[in-house]
Design an enzyme around this catalytic site. Structure first.
Site, PDB file in Angstrom:
ATOM      1  N   ARG A  23       0.819  -1.223   0.000  1.00  0.00           N
ATOM      2  CA  ARG A  23       0.000   0.000   0.000  1.00  0.00           C
ATOM      3  C   ARG A  23       0.852   1.273   0.000  1.00  0.00           C
ATOM      4  NH1 ARG A  23      -5.520   0.097   1.248  1.00  0.00           N
ATOM      5  NH2 ARG A  23      -6.424  -1.950   1.025  1.00  0.00           N
ATOM      6  N   ARG A  27      -2.864   7.209   0.802  1.00  0.00           N
ATOM      7  CA  ARG A  27      -3.299   8.437   1.460  1.00  0.00           C
ATOM      8  C   ARG A  27      -2.275   9.097   2.375  1.00  0.00           C
ATOM      9  NH1 ARG A  27      -8.749   5.557   3.200  1.00  0.00           N
ATOM     10  NH2 ARG A  27      -7.194   3.926   3.259  1.00  0.00           N
ATOM     11  N   ARG A  36      -5.834  12.140  -6.178  1.00  0.00           N
ATOM     12  CA  ARG A  36      -7.078  11.465  -5.808  1.00  0.00           C
ATOM     13  C   ARG A  36      -8.245  12.454  -5.828  1.00  0.00           C
ATOM     14  NH1 ARG A  36     -11.266  10.172  -3.661  1.00  0.00           N
ATOM     15  NH2 ARG A  36     -11.643   8.670  -2.004  1.00  0.00           N
ATOM     16  N   ASP A  73      -6.923  -1.769  -7.557  1.00  0.00           N
ATOM     17  CA  ASP A  73      -7.467  -2.414  -6.367  1.00  0.00           C
ATOM     18  C   ASP A  73      -7.834  -3.841  -6.730  1.00  0.00           C
ATOM     19  OD1 ASP A  73      -8.415  -1.570  -3.513  1.00  0.00           O
ATOM     20  OD2 ASP A  73      -9.882  -2.996  -4.278  1.00  0.00           O
ATOM     21  N   TYR A 151     -15.588 -10.727  -0.449  1.00  0.00           N
ATOM     22  CA  TYR A 151     -16.296  -9.480  -0.760  1.00  0.00           C
ATOM     23  C   TYR A 151     -17.505  -9.740  -1.665  1.00  0.00           C
ATOM     24  CZ  TYR A 151     -12.437  -6.822   1.230  1.00  0.00           C
ATOM     25  OH  TYR A 151     -11.508  -6.299   2.085  1.00  0.00           O
TER      26      TYR A 151
END
Ligand code: CP3
Length: 343
Positions: A23, A27, A36, A73, A151
């Site tokens: 990752r 952010r 973003r 992703d 998911y």
């Protein structure tokens, strides 16, 4: 030019132990936040090859890590299989209509139909390869079928995985059917990533620890091995990294045609070395929260370096970096890993 990261994946001796962070594009970097917000949403960013290329390269510039990881992703796969995906602020990813019966399963796009719809990922890879310097490797990735299916069935992140587990114990054939379909797409997806130019691939099995050992082997590891064998038979020069998170008690049953085993932070490095160190290069495994403190980082990096002093190692965190980690501490981690492993 030879890439130190690829050499290390194959267990060759390198001038120092290469390092990257799971990752690493994200952010905690202000320059990521900027791109973003220009993109408007996280999925827009994934769908825009120019912007996705830009955020892929940001951590390489900032931190001088030895590998870039494709910005995307894992959930773009079920999305292109036909499942509507939303990232809800504060809640994470949500699929409006989870797959819970045969009818829903049969409505999904499969194989080449789904894999070719991920063209924006392949375009991103081509752009990155033009810009990434020759000594750095580009890592492509996928979610493991099991992690993707959690998911797809639960409809969102889960703490208990109850719906998935109920299916495992009451309708195992249904579970295998959905896992087989996802596996077919994943094989073609990684193959197309390789054809577009990635140097290495990593399979993230983030929710491995949800299953008891025998069920993990049957419903997850089996499919990871199938994907690895498929890729190895066609692309032996592309290293394969597997990252099943949180299964220290299952290491005695781990085998398969991959090159690097990603060790998560809950697994002591010495334990992974004992079971797997002769057969696989090990990647990892600093607890990501140690990045909040330079002292805690120092203590862990030197300890890992000591355990892995004979090499066959790639430095990384034991899971993804968190959004509020100071960039300076990430820089400190990367520099320290290189410094302590100089040969
Ligand atoms: O590693 C990298 O820098 C490459 C990019 C990458 C992302 N997701 C970007 C991302 C990778 C490799 C992933 C993999 C991923 N995605 C996994 C497996 C790895 C892991 O961490 O266990 C999983 C389980 C997902 C699913 C996912 N995507 C979740 C649960 C979330 C929301 C949680 C969160 O951190 O907010 C995402 C969103 C996501 N994926 C973000 C990023 C940078 C944050 C989105 C934003 O910018 O708002």
């Amino acid at each position: 030019m030879s890439k130190i990261f690829v050499d290390a994946c194959f267990g060759k001796e390198t001038p120092y132990t290469p390092v990257w962070m799971m990752r690493q594009a994200g952010r905690y970097l202000p320059e990521y936040q900027e791109v973003r917000s220009e993109a408007g949403s996280f999925l827009n960013l994934c769908h825009d090859p120019q912007k996705a290329c830009e955020v892929t390269l940001q951590p390489v510039r900032r931190l001088d890590v030895d590998a870039a990881i494709l910005f995307s992703d894992i959930l773009v796969i079920p999305n292109e299989m036909g499942m509507q995906l939303d990232f809800v602020e504060g809640e994470g990813p949500v699929f409006e209509k989870p797959i819970r019966n045969q009818e829903a399963l049969e409505a999904l796009r499969t194989g080449e139909d789904a894999a070719k719809r991920l063209h924006y990922v392949y375009e991103t890879i081509e752009l990155i390869k033009k810009e990434l310097s020759d000594d750095k490797a580009l890592i492509g990735f996928t979610g493991a079928p099991w992690t993707l299916v959690t998911y797809m069935i639960e409809g969102q992140g889960s703490k208990t995985y109850t719906i998935c587990k109920k299916l495992i114990y009451t309708e195992p054939e249904f579970m295998h059917e959905i896992l087989s379909k996802v596996t077919e797409v994943v094989k073609l997806y990684l193959e197309k990533q390789i054809q577009a130019g990635v140097d290495v691939v990593q399979i993230f099995d983030s929710w491995a620890a949800a299953l008891e050992k025998s069920k993990y082997m049957e419903f997850s590891w089996f499919y990871i091995k199938e994907i690895a064998s498929y890729l190895k038979s066609k692309y032996p020069h592309i290293p394969i990294i597997v990252f099943p998170k949180g299964i220290p008690a299952y290491l005695d049953e781990i085998d398969g045609e991959f090159d690097v085993f990603g060790v998560d932070w809950s697994t002591p490095m010495a334990l992974a070395k004992h079971y797997l160190g002769d057969r696989y290069v090990l990647q990892g495994n600093m607890e990501p929260c140690r990045l909040y403190s330079k002292e805690a980082t120092y203590e862990c990096v030197t300890s890992i370096a000591n355990t892995m002093r004979k090499g066959r190692h790639i430095f990384n965190l034991g899971h993804g970096i968190l959004p509020d980690v100071p960039v300076e501490n990430a820089q400190y981690f990367v520099n320290l890993c290189k410094e302590v492993s100089q040969r």
